[in-house]
Motif scaffolding. Structure first.
Motif, mmCIF file in Angstrom:
data_model
loop_
_atom_site.group_PDB
_atom_site.id
_atom_site.type_symbol
_atom_site.label_atom_id
_atom_site.label_comp_id
_atom_site.label_asym_id
_atom_site.label_seq_id
_atom_site.Cartn_x
_atom_site.Cartn_y
_atom_site.Cartn_z
ATOM 1 N N ILE A 1 81.229 78.888 -44.070
ATOM 2 C CA ILE A 1 82.680 78.951 -44.231
ATOM 3 C C ILE A 1 83.256 79.885 -43.172
ATOM 4 O O ILE A 1 82.913 81.073 -43.146
ATOM 5 C CB ILE A 1 83.072 79.487 -45.627
ATOM 6 N N PRO A 2 84.134 79.378 -42.298
ATOM 7 C CA PRO A 2 84.809 80.267 -41.348
ATOM 8 C C PRO A 2 85.703 81.233 -42.122
ATOM 9 O O PRO A 2 86.392 80.838 -43.062
ATOM 10 C CB PRO A 2 85.645 79.309 -40.493
ATOM 11 N N GLN A 3 85.652 82.497 -41.713
ATOM 12 C CA GLN A 3 86.421 83.515 -42.419
ATOM 13 C C GLN A 3 86.708 84.688 -41.505
ATOM 14 O O GLN A 3 86.093 84.839 -40.461
ATOM 15 C CB GLN A 3 85.687 83.959 -43.673
ATOM 16 N N THR A 4 87.634 85.517 -41.946
ATOM 17 C CA THR A 4 87.966 86.716 -41.185
ATOM 18 C C THR A 4 86.938 87.794 -41.503
ATOM 19 O O THR A 4 86.140 87.659 -42.433
ATOM 20 C CB THR A 4 89.369 87.237 -41.561
ATOM 21 N N VAL A 5 86.979 88.866 -40.757
ATOM 22 C CA VAL A 5 86.059 89.974 -41.027
ATOM 23 C C VAL A 5 86.335 90.592 -42.391
ATOM 24 O O VAL A 5 85.477 91.251 -42.966
ATOM 25 C CB VAL A 5 86.102 91.055 -39.915
ATOM 26 N N ASP A 6 87.535 90.361 -42.941
ATOM 27 C CA ASP A 6 87.871 90.828 -44.289
ATOM 28 C C ASP A 6 87.402 89.851 -45.360
ATOM 29 O O ASP A 6 87.744 89.997 -46.530
ATOM 30 C CB ASP A 6 89.379 91.029 -44.428
ATOM 31 N N GLN A 7 86.661 88.835 -44.940
ATOM 32 C CA GLN A 7 86.106 87.796 -45.803
ATOM 33 C C GLN A 7 87.183 86.930 -46.458
ATOM 34 O O GLN A 7 87.009 86.419 -47.568
ATOM 35 C CB GLN A 7 85.144 88.381 -46.834
ATOM 36 N N GLU A 8 88.309 86.769 -45.766
ATOM 37 C CA GLU A 8 89.327 85.813 -46.189
ATOM 38 C C GLU A 8 88.958 84.471 -45.574
ATOM 39 O O GLU A 8 88.821 84.366 -44.359
ATOM 40 C CB GLU A 8 90.720 86.247 -45.708
ATOM 41 N N TRP A 9 88.810 83.459 -46.391
ATOM 42 C CA TRP A 9 88.411 82.156 -45.888
ATOM 43 C C TRP A 9 89.511 81.529 -45.060
ATOM 44 O O TRP A 9 90.699 81.607 -45.406
ATOM 45 C CB TRP A 9 88.051 81.232 -47.028
ATOM 46 N N ALA A 10 89.116 80.904 -43.964
ATOM 47 C CA ALA A 10 90.077 80.214 -43.096
ATOM 48 C C ALA A 10 90.524 78.935 -43.798
ATOM 49 O O ALA A 10 89.713 78.191 -44.346
ATOM 50 C CB ALA A 10 89.424 79.889 -41.761
ATOM 51 N N ILE A 11 91.819 78.705 -43.760
ATOM 52 C CA ILE A 11 92.399 77.510 -44.353
ATOM 53 C C ILE A 11 93.058 76.708 -43.243
ATOM 54 O O ILE A 11 93.791 77.256 -42.423
ATOM 55 C CB ILE A 11 93.415 77.867 -45.458
ATOM 56 N N THR A 12 92.767 75.432 -43.212
ATOM 57 C CA THR A 12 93.356 74.527 -42.230
ATOM 58 C C THR A 12 94.394 73.672 -42.938
ATOM 59 O O THR A 12 94.129 73.135 -44.015
ATOM 60 C CB THR A 12 92.269 73.614 -41.625
ATOM 61 N N VAL A 13 95.559 73.570 -42.347
ATOM 62 C CA VAL A 13 96.605 72.734 -42.926
ATOM 63 C C VAL A 13 96.586 71.395 -42.206
ATOM 64 O O VAL A 13 96.837 71.325 -41.004
ATOM 65 C CB VAL A 13 97.988 73.414 -42.821
ATOM 66 N N GLU B 1 101.749 68.111 -46.424
ATOM 67 C CA GLU B 1 100.628 68.818 -45.809
ATOM 68 C C GLU B 1 99.595 69.168 -46.876
ATOM 69 O O GLU B 1 99.939 69.352 -48.039
ATOM 70 C CB GLU B 1 101.110 70.095 -45.122
ATOM 71 N N LYS B 2 98.334 69.248 -46.442
ATOM 72 C CA LYS B 2 97.246 69.598 -47.345
ATOM 73 C C LYS B 2 96.485 70.790 -46.773
ATOM 74 O O LYS B 2 95.827 70.665 -45.753
ATOM 75 C CB LYS B 2 96.271 68.429 -47.499
ATOM 76 N N PRO B 3 96.553 71.949 -47.424
ATOM 77 C CA PRO B 3 95.708 73.076 -47.010
ATOM 78 C C PRO B 3 94.274 72.848 -47.513
ATOM 79 O O PRO B 3 94.069 72.601 -48.699
ATOM 80 C CB PRO B 3 96.334 74.289 -47.697
ATOM 81 N N VAL B 4 93.321 72.889 -46.595
ATOM 82 C CA VAL B 4 91.936 72.620 -46.954
ATOM 83 C C VAL B 4 91.010 73.719 -46.421
ATOM 84 O O VAL B 4 91.349 74.435 -45.478
ATOM 85 C CB VAL B 4 91.445 71.253 -46.424
ATOM 86 N N ILE B 5 89.852 73.798 -47.025
ATOM 87 C CA ILE B 5 88.776 74.667 -46.560
ATOM 88 C C ILE B 5 87.736 73.750 -45.935
ATOM 89 O O ILE B 5 87.356 72.739 -46.531
ATOM 90 C CB ILE B 5 88.128 75.420 -47.737
ATOM 91 N N TYR B 6 87.274 74.099 -44.752
ATOM 92 C CA TYR B 6 86.184 73.363 -44.132
ATOM 93 C C TYR B 6 84.885 74.085 -44.430
ATOM 94 O O TYR B 6 84.780 75.306 -44.249
ATOM 95 C CB TYR B 6 86.364 73.271 -42.617
ATOM 96 N N ALA B 7 83.890 73.313 -44.873
ATOM 97 C CA ALA B 7 82.565 73.846 -45.169
ATOM 98 C C ALA B 7 81.561 73.069 -44.316
ATOM 99 O O ALA B 7 81.462 71.850 -44.432
ATOM 100 C CB ALA B 7 82.253 73.697 -46.655
ATOM 101 N N TYR B 8 80.842 73.773 -43.453
ATOM 102 C CA TYR B 8 79.946 73.149 -42.476
ATOM 103 C C TYR B 8 78.493 73.296 -42.899
ATOM 104 O O TYR B 8 78.089 74.359 -43.377
ATOM 105 C CB TYR B 8 80.130 73.800 -41.107
ATOM 106 N N SER B 9 77.706 72.254 -42.647
ATOM 107 C CA SER B 9 76.301 72.301 -43.030
ATOM 108 C C SER B 9 75.460 73.159 -42.083
ATOM 109 O O SER B 9 74.401 73.635 -42.470
ATOM 110 C CB SER B 9 75.711 70.888 -43.117
ATOM 111 N N THR B 10 75.941 73.363 -40.841
ATOM 112 C CA THR B 10 75.206 74.211 -39.898
ATOM 113 C C THR B 10 76.160 75.173 -39.203
ATOM 114 O O THR B 10 77.352 74.885 -39.057
ATOM 115 C CB THR B 10 74.488 73.381 -38.805
ATOM 116 N N LEU B 11 75.619 76.272 -38.765
ATOM 117 C CA LEU B 11 76.413 77.255 -38.031
ATOM 118 C C LEU B 11 76.902 76.666 -36.708
ATOM 119 O O LEU B 11 78.031 76.915 -36.284
ATOM 120 C CB LEU B 11 75.585 78.517 -37.794
ATOM 121 N N LYS B 12 76.073 75.844 -36.080
ATOM 122 C CA LYS B 12 76.454 75.227 -34.809
ATOM 123 C C LYS B 12 77.709 74.364 -34.964
ATOM 124 O O LYS B 12 78.569 74.338 -34.092
ATOM 125 C CB LYS B 12 75.291 74.383 -34.274
ATOM 126 N N ASP B 13 77.813 73.667 -36.088
ATOM 127 C CA ASP B 13 78.977 72.804 -36.311
ATOM 128 C C ASP B 13 80.280 73.596 -36.417
ATOM 129 O O ASP B 13 81.336 73.087 -36.060
ATOM 130 C CB ASP B 13 78.782 71.952 -37.565
#
Length: 162
Positions: free
Chosen positions: A48-60, A70-82
């Motif tokens: 999960i992409p996040q800030t150093v404060d551990q706030e999850w990044a939200i993509t609209v 608009e839909k605010p979503v969280i992206y969850a990636y299966s690999t760090l490379k992705d």
């Protein structure tokens, strides 16, 4: 996905829940719903992409046919490379991506009122297709399960559950 892994993740959620006499029991009560939804996914953890404060990044996400929707979503990636191929500038020193157990992602979604869904990118290297789990579906399943399994307490989730 291994059911033992999911059970271990649920146990961690219970152990790390506020010991207020209610939250650990509530986590245990909704565990079947978390495991059911996690069972739709291929991986036991996602980045999960996040800030150093551990706030999850939200993509609209915008809607091309209805620009005001608009839909605010969280992206969850299966690999760090992705993560580095996604929309986030991971070179930014204030951004990072950490692995998060899948049941923890789902549990956090319960309190993220502004989030429409989480999109789980299942196939490494493919960011064109993901499995979406909507927050409303999670809420509906959780409330129905609580009402069925705890009819006296009802289906009300405390707002500060996570």
């Amino acid at each position: 996905m291994n059911l033992d892994q999911l059970d271990q993740q649920i146990q961690l959620l219970i152990e790390n829940a506020p010991q207020d006499g209610t939250t650990p029991e509530l986590v245990a009560a909704i565990a079947p719903v978390l495991k059911q939804l996690a069972g739709r996914l291929r991986h036991s953890q996602y980045y999960i992409p996040q800030t150093v404060d551990q706030e999850w990044a939200i993509t609209v996400l915008g809607n091309t046919t209805q620009p005001d929707e608009e839909k605010p979503v969280i992206y969850a990636y299966s690999t760090l490379k992705d993560v580095s191929h996604g929309p986030y500038l991971m070179q930014d020193p204030l951004m990072m991506a950490l692995p998060v157990p899948v049941t923890h992602i789902l549990f956090q979604m319960l309190v993220m009122e502004t989030v429409y869904s989480a999109i789980f990118f299942e196939t490494p290297g493919n960011l064109n297709f993901g499995t979406e789990i909507q927050r409303q579906e999670l809420m509906d399943l959780t409330q129905a399960h609580l009402l069925q399994s705890h009819p006296v307490r009802g289906a009300t989730l405390p707002p500060d559950i996570a």
